[in-house]
Design a protein around this motif. Structure first.
Motif, PDB file in Angstrom:
ATOM      1  N   ASN A 290      25.349  45.550  44.512  1.00 17.84           N
ATOM      2  CA  ASN A 290      25.310  44.725  43.302  1.00 17.84           C
ATOM      3  C   ASN A 290      26.696  44.244  42.893  1.00 17.84           C
ATOM      4  OD1 ASN A 290      22.487  45.041  42.977  1.00 17.84           O
ATOM      5  ND2 ASN A 290      22.786  47.022  41.983  1.00 17.84           N
ATOM      6  N   PHE A 291      27.708  45.048  43.224  1.00 18.27           N
ATOM      7  CA  PHE A 291      29.082  44.706  42.845  1.00 18.27           C
ATOM      8  C   PHE A 291      29.685  43.646  43.762  1.00 18.27           C
ATOM      9  CE2 PHE A 291      33.690  45.785  43.392  1.00 18.27           C
ATOM     10  CZ  PHE A 291      34.126  45.310  42.164  1.00 18.27           C
ATOM     11  N   ILE A 292      29.302  43.658  45.032  1.00 17.23           N
ATOM     12  CA  ILE A 292      29.943  42.782  46.018  1.00 17.23           C
ATOM     13  C   ILE A 292      29.819  41.296  45.680  1.00 17.23           C
ATOM     14  CG2 ILE A 292      29.759  41.984  48.417  1.00 17.23           C
ATOM     15  CD1 ILE A 292      29.470  44.872  49.258  1.00 17.23           C
ATOM     16  N   PRO A 293      28.642  40.755  45.311  1.00 13.34           N
ATOM     17  CA  PRO A 293      28.587  39.326  44.974  1.00 13.34           C
ATOM     18  C   PRO A 293      29.502  38.963  43.802  1.00 13.34           C
ATOM     19  CG  PRO A 293      26.374  40.184  45.332  1.00 13.34           C
ATOM     20  CD  PRO A 293      27.295  41.360  45.302  1.00 13.34           C
ATOM     21  N   GLU A 294      29.607  39.851  42.800  1.00  9.44           N
ATOM     22  CA  GLU A 294      30.501  39.584  41.669  1.00  9.44           C
ATOM     23  C   GLU A 294      31.960  39.584  42.128  1.00  9.44           C
ATOM     24  OE1 GLU A 294      29.754  42.324  38.544  1.00  9.44           O
ATOM     25  OE2 GLU A 294      27.871  41.369  37.933  1.00  9.44           O
ATOM     26  N   LEU A 295      32.313  40.536  42.987  1.00 13.11           N
ATOM     27  CA  LEU A 295      33.683  40.601  43.504  1.00 13.11           C
ATOM     28  C   LEU A 295      34.020  39.336  44.284  1.00 13.11           C
ATOM     29  CD1 LEU A 295      36.322  42.113  44.139  1.00 13.11           C
ATOM     30  CD2 LEU A 295      35.134  43.182  46.072  1.00 13.11           C
TER      31      LEU A 295
ATOM     32  N   LYS B 133      43.258  33.679  42.795  1.00 11.48           N
ATOM     33  CA  LYS B 133      44.166  34.078  43.868  1.00 11.48           C
ATOM     34  C   LYS B 133      44.539  35.560  43.769  1.00 11.48           C
ATOM     35  CE  LYS B 133      47.151  31.069  45.386  1.00 11.48           C
ATOM     36  NZ  LYS B 133      48.362  30.209  45.590  1.00 11.48           N
ATOM     37  N   ASP B 134      44.643  36.083  42.559  1.00  9.79           N
ATOM     38  CA  ASP B 134      44.983  37.503  42.389  1.00  9.79           C
ATOM     39  C   ASP B 134      43.932  38.404  43.019  1.00  9.79           C
ATOM     40  OD1 ASP B 134      47.274  36.850  41.047  1.00  9.79           O
ATOM     41  OD2 ASP B 134      46.476  37.238  39.047  1.00  9.79           O
ATOM     42  N   VAL B 135      42.666  38.083  42.764  1.00 10.26           N
ATOM     43  CA  VAL B 135      41.581  38.910  43.298  1.00 10.26           C
ATOM     44  C   VAL B 135      41.525  38.793  44.821  1.00 10.26           C
ATOM     45  CG1 VAL B 135      39.095  39.361  43.246  1.00 10.26           C
ATOM     46  CG2 VAL B 135      40.279  38.699  41.143  1.00 10.26           C
ATOM     47  N   LEU B 136      41.757  37.584  45.333  1.00 14.42           N
ATOM     48  CA  LEU B 136      41.794  37.402  46.779  1.00 14.42           C
ATOM     49  C   LEU B 136      42.915  38.241  47.402  1.00 14.42           C
ATOM     50  CD1 LEU B 136      41.082  36.152  49.455  1.00 14.42           C
ATOM     51  CD2 LEU B 136      42.260  34.061  48.774  1.00 14.42           C
ATOM     52  N   PHE B 137      44.085  38.239  46.762  1.00  9.54           N
ATOM     53  CA  PHE B 137      45.212  39.035  47.264  1.00  9.54           C
ATOM     54  C   PHE B 137      44.867  40.527  47.275  1.00  9.54           C
ATOM     55  CE2 PHE B 137      48.897  41.699  46.221  1.00  9.54           C
ATOM     56  CZ  PHE B 137      49.715  41.436  47.313  1.00  9.54           C
ATOM     57  N   LEU B 138      44.221  41.004  46.214  1.00  3.26           N
ATOM     58  CA  LEU B 138      43.864  42.423  46.144  1.00  3.26           C
ATOM     59  C   LEU B 138      42.874  42.801  47.238  1.00  3.26           C
ATOM     60  CD1 LEU B 138      43.495  42.890  42.275  1.00  3.26           C
ATOM     61  CD2 LEU B 138      45.374  43.683  43.729  1.00  3.26           C
ATOM     62  N   CYS B 139      41.914  41.919  47.504  1.00  2.00           N
ATOM     63  CA  CYS B 139      40.945  42.206  48.569  1.00  2.00           C
ATOM     64  C   CYS B 139      41.622  42.175  49.935  1.00  2.00           C
ATOM     65  CB  CYS B 139      39.797  41.198  48.516  1.00  2.00           C
ATOM     66  SG  CYS B 139      38.689  41.459  47.110  1.00  2.00           S
TER      67      CYS B 139
ATOM     68  N   LYS C  61      37.338  39.006  34.928  1.00  2.00           N
ATOM     69  CA  LYS C  61      38.354  39.353  35.924  1.00  2.00           C
ATOM     70  C   LYS C  61      38.890  40.763  35.714  1.00  2.00           C
ATOM     71  CE  LYS C  61      42.970  37.985  37.519  1.00  2.00           C
ATOM     72  NZ  LYS C  61      44.052  36.979  37.399  1.00  2.00           N
ATOM     73  N   GLU C  62      39.179  41.118  34.487  1.00  2.00           N
ATOM     74  CA  GLU C  62      39.751  42.429  34.211  1.00  2.00           C
ATOM     75  C   GLU C  62      38.794  43.558  34.591  1.00  2.00           C
ATOM     76  OE1 GLU C  62      42.901  43.046  33.340  1.00  2.00           O
ATOM     77  OE2 GLU C  62      43.159  40.889  33.604  1.00  2.00           O
ATOM     78  N   LEU C  63      37.500  43.357  34.343  1.00  3.56           N
ATOM     79  CA  LEU C  63      36.514  44.370  34.721  1.00  3.56           C
ATOM     80  C   LEU C  63      36.415  44.507  36.232  1.00  3.56           C
ATOM     81  CD1 LEU C  63      33.596  43.753  32.179  1.00  3.56           C
ATOM     82  CD2 LEU C  63      35.233  45.646  32.217  1.00  3.56           C
ATOM     83  N   ILE C  64      36.464  43.377  36.930  1.00  3.91           N
ATOM     84  CA  ILE C  64      36.412  43.401  38.393  1.00  3.91           C
ATOM     85  C   ILE C  64      37.599  44.183  38.950  1.00  3.91           C
ATOM     86  CG2 ILE C  64      36.735  41.943  40.447  1.00  3.91           C
ATOM     87  CD1 ILE C  64      33.900  41.909  39.538  1.00  3.91           C
ATOM     88  N   ILE C  65      38.809  43.896  38.434  1.00  2.00           N
ATOM     89  CA  ILE C  65      40.002  44.594  38.909  1.00  2.00           C
ATOM     90  C   ILE C  65      39.915  46.086  38.596  1.00  2.00           C
ATOM     91  CG2 ILE C  65      42.499  44.833  38.572  1.00  2.00           C
ATOM     92  CD1 ILE C  65      42.668  41.833  38.229  1.00  2.00           C
ATOM     93  N   SER C  66      39.424  46.424  37.401  1.00  2.00           N
ATOM     94  CA  SER C  66      39.297  47.837  37.024  1.00  2.00           C
ATOM     95  C   SER C  66      38.324  48.569  37.935  1.00  2.00           C
ATOM     96  CB  SER C  66      38.827  47.950  35.565  1.00  2.00           C
ATOM     97  OG  SER C  66      39.807  47.447  34.680  1.00  2.00           O
ATOM     98  N   GLN C  67      37.180  47.934  38.233  1.00  2.00           N
ATOM     99  CA  GLN C  67      36.188  48.570  39.092  1.00  2.00           C
ATOM    100  C   GLN C  67      36.704  48.720  40.522  1.00  2.00           C
ATOM    101  OE1 GLN C  67      32.471  46.461  38.708  1.00  2.00           O
ATOM    102  NE2 GLN C  67      32.466  46.666  36.483  1.00  2.00           N
ATOM    103  N   LEU C  68      37.411  47.694  41.011  1.00  2.00           N
ATOM    104  CA  LEU C  68      37.959  47.764  42.358  1.00  2.00           C
ATOM    105  C   LEU C  68      39.037  48.849  42.441  1.00  2.00           C
ATOM    106  CD1 LEU C  68      37.917  46.561  45.196  1.00  2.00           C
ATOM    107  CD2 LEU C  68      39.643  44.905  44.463  1.00  2.00           C
ATOM    108  N   GLU C  69      39.852  48.949  41.396  1.00  2.00           N
ATOM    109  CA  GLU C  69      40.891  49.979  41.369  1.00  2.00           C
ATOM    110  C   GLU C  69      40.266  51.378  41.361  1.00  2.00           C
ATOM    111  OE1 GLU C  69      43.895  51.520  37.999  1.00  2.00           O
ATOM    112  OE2 GLU C  69      44.372  49.504  38.723  1.00  2.00           O
TER     113      GLU C  69
ATOM    114  N   SER D 265      48.053  50.992  40.967  1.00  2.00           N
ATOM    115  CA  SER D 265      47.780  50.015  39.908  1.00  2.00           C
ATOM    116  C   SER D 265      47.578  48.641  40.545  1.00  2.00           C
ATOM    117  CB  SER D 265      48.935  49.951  38.908  1.00  2.00           C
ATOM    118  OG  SER D 265      48.758  48.876  38.001  1.00  2.00           O
ATOM    119  N   LEU D 266      46.337  48.188  40.549  1.00  2.00           N
ATOM    120  CA  LEU D 266      46.056  46.882  41.140  1.00  2.00           C
ATOM    121  C   LEU D 266      46.639  45.755  40.307  1.00  2.00           C
ATOM    122  CD1 LEU D 266      44.258  48.611  42.922  1.00  2.00           C
ATOM    123  CD2 LEU D 266      42.490  46.852  42.777  1.00  2.00           C
TER     124      LEU D 266
END
Length: 478
Positions: free
Chosen positions: A7-12, A20-26, A90-98, A140-141
């Motif tokens: 369920n998380f993957i499509p949102e990510l 670009k930040d999220v792409l860099f983190l992935c 975006k902030e929730l996505i980064i928090s969950q990925l971290e 810290s992502l």
């Protein structure tokens, strides 16, 4: 290895293709084995996104990758899931990925400590636990993507990036408004990815101003996609024909142009095609409620499939005619009007941001008292927006069109700058001349004669024409 939630993957991945930040983190933290084997399409999307990012340092287009793997069912299924997913925070996505990265690192550490202990390496196991626990705690992502920006230490790099951007794309990233004063106060027009909202009373020119923007962008060499949500393609094309020829609407609609007038149109068409390489393409729906914002996005993707590139400008006529496509109650019940408009505004912004397009649309002002709209000293602002005044929050530019009965009779209109992102002229009113009888929302010649106003870009054009005239006179004399 524990996998990411399905369920998380499509949102990510929704954010991967938008930020670009999220792409860099992935790229840095998301390993292919973290994605469940039942979702192979996402592994392909990650690989391609990272490859394009490494090569060009840009966010790749989801449509581009989808087209590249058009025969891969797993990729197409993943793309469809991402399209149907609402944009997450975006902030929730980064928090969950971290949190996920820390959890994986912790499990890896526990396994390593266990193996060391079983090998009678207790001291090494203790040291490993101490060192790696500290490392995990310090992950810290947000710091990894440089969310903390330094004003002084980062100055040189910012100036370098600004110079590179200016040299690479000094004008190409801008799409002209085609209204002198708006082009001046915005330093050349709309940035691609930004969106514009016009608010006008019913019958005061919403469609006219949108078509004017499309026409002027095309004449400036930009490729325009116009999506007409009501009234059909034929009437829309006739209005564009009217703007180009400068003739009354019914004369154009009936095809009553003389051969000389047709020759002038043919010359303009040849110049647009051969010299500018631009055009306006119209896609239309006959009835209200036929088009959702998902269909608007699909039309943009279809445009890409046909041409191999996205349009520079997207005209949506108009926002209040689109539906969300979520369910009939949301799209037909007046009690959900505020939600519907806000949802459509956000999705319009997402489309323009995703495909790097300048977007312009309009909505209706409602319940405007006659003492407001018919007074030359008063203006319509966001508070009169149909549905809700907070509709404007997703737009970079918001303008309202104002004219009294007398102003309408004299072909005058006041533009109020309700919102201008990053520009100081917000809250100001500019008087322009119009010529709706010939399809022109803006009459430059009359506006200049009326106010003496001419922006620097137009001054350069006039000076260039005068120079060419002078050179031609000299040649003729010789």
């Amino acid at each position: 290895m524990e996998k990411l939630s399905a369920n998380f993957i499509p949102e990510l991945f929704k954010m991967v293709f938008m930020d670009k930040d999220v792409l860099f983190l992935c790229k840095r933290y998301l390993k292919y084995q973290f994605i469940p084997k039942e979702m192979p399409g996402y592994k392909v999307l990650l690989r391609e996104a990272v490859a394009i990012y490494d090569d060009k340092n840009i966010i790749p287009s989801l449509g581009f990758i989808s087209q590249k793997f058009s025969d891969n069912d797993a990729v197409q299924e993943a793309v469809d899931e991402i399209k149907e997913t609402d944009k997450p925070d975006k902030e929730l996505i980064i928090s969950q990925l971290e949190a996920y990265v820390k959890k994986i690192r912790f499990k890896e550490m526990v396994n390593k400590i266990h193996d060391l202990y079983e090998e009678n390496k207790a001291e090494e196991a203790i040291f490993t636990a101490m060192e790696e626990s500290k490392e995990i705690q310090e992950i810290s992502l947000r710091n990894a993507v440089g969310n903390f920006k330094k004003v002084f230490r980062g100055f040189e790099e910012r100036m370098k990036q600004n110079r590179e951007f200016r040299e690479k794309d000094s004008t190409g990233n801008k799409v002209t408004f085609g209204i002198d004063v708006l082009d001046e106060i915005s330093y050349g027009g709309i940035d691609k990815g930004d969106t514009v909202l016009w608010i006008l009373r019913s019958g005061e020119g919403k469609s006219t101003v949108l078509k004017w923007h499309g026409y002027r962008a095309c004449m400036d060499g930009k490729k325009v996609l116009h999506i007409q949500l009501e009234g059909g393609v034929s009437a829309c094309l006739s209005k564009y024909d009217q703007i180009v020829t400068g003739h009354p609407y019914m004369k154009v609609r009936k095809g009553e142009l003389s051969e000389k007038e047709m020759d002038l149109f043919r010359k303009t068409a040849r110049d647009v095609e051969t010299l500018l390489g631009s055009d306006i393409e119209v896609y239309g729906f006959e009835k209200y409620g036929e088009a959702s914002m998902m269909e608007v996005r699909n039309i943009v993707l279809e445009y890409y499939k046909v041409h191999g590139y996205f349009p520079d400008e997207l005209i949506l006529d108009s926002l209040d005619l689109a539906v969300t496509g979520e369910n009939a109650q949301v799209d037909t019940n007046p009690n959900f009007l505020k939600y519907r408009l806000q949802k459509n505004a956000q999705r319009f912004k997402d489309i323009c941001n995703e495909f790097h397009i300048a977007g312009i649309t309009a909505t209706q002002a409602s319940n405007v008292p006659v003492e407001i709209w018919n007074s030359p000293d008063k203006i319509i602002d966001r508070s009169y927006t149909e549905g809700d005044k907070t509709l404007v929050k997703t737009f970079s530019y918001v303008f309202t069109g104002n004219r009294t009965q007398a102003e309408r009779d004299n072909n005058r209109l006041r533009i109020y700058t309700d919102k201008l992102r990053d520009f100081k002229q917000v809250g100001k009113t500019y008087l322009i001349a119009t010529n709706y009888d010939k399809g022109a929302f803006y009459n430059a010649k009359e506006t200049i004669a009326m106010s003496g106003y001419l922006n620097p870009i137009e001054i350069q054009k006039v000076q260039k024409k005068e120079k060419l005239k002078k050179e031609n006179r000299v040649k003729n004399d010789v």
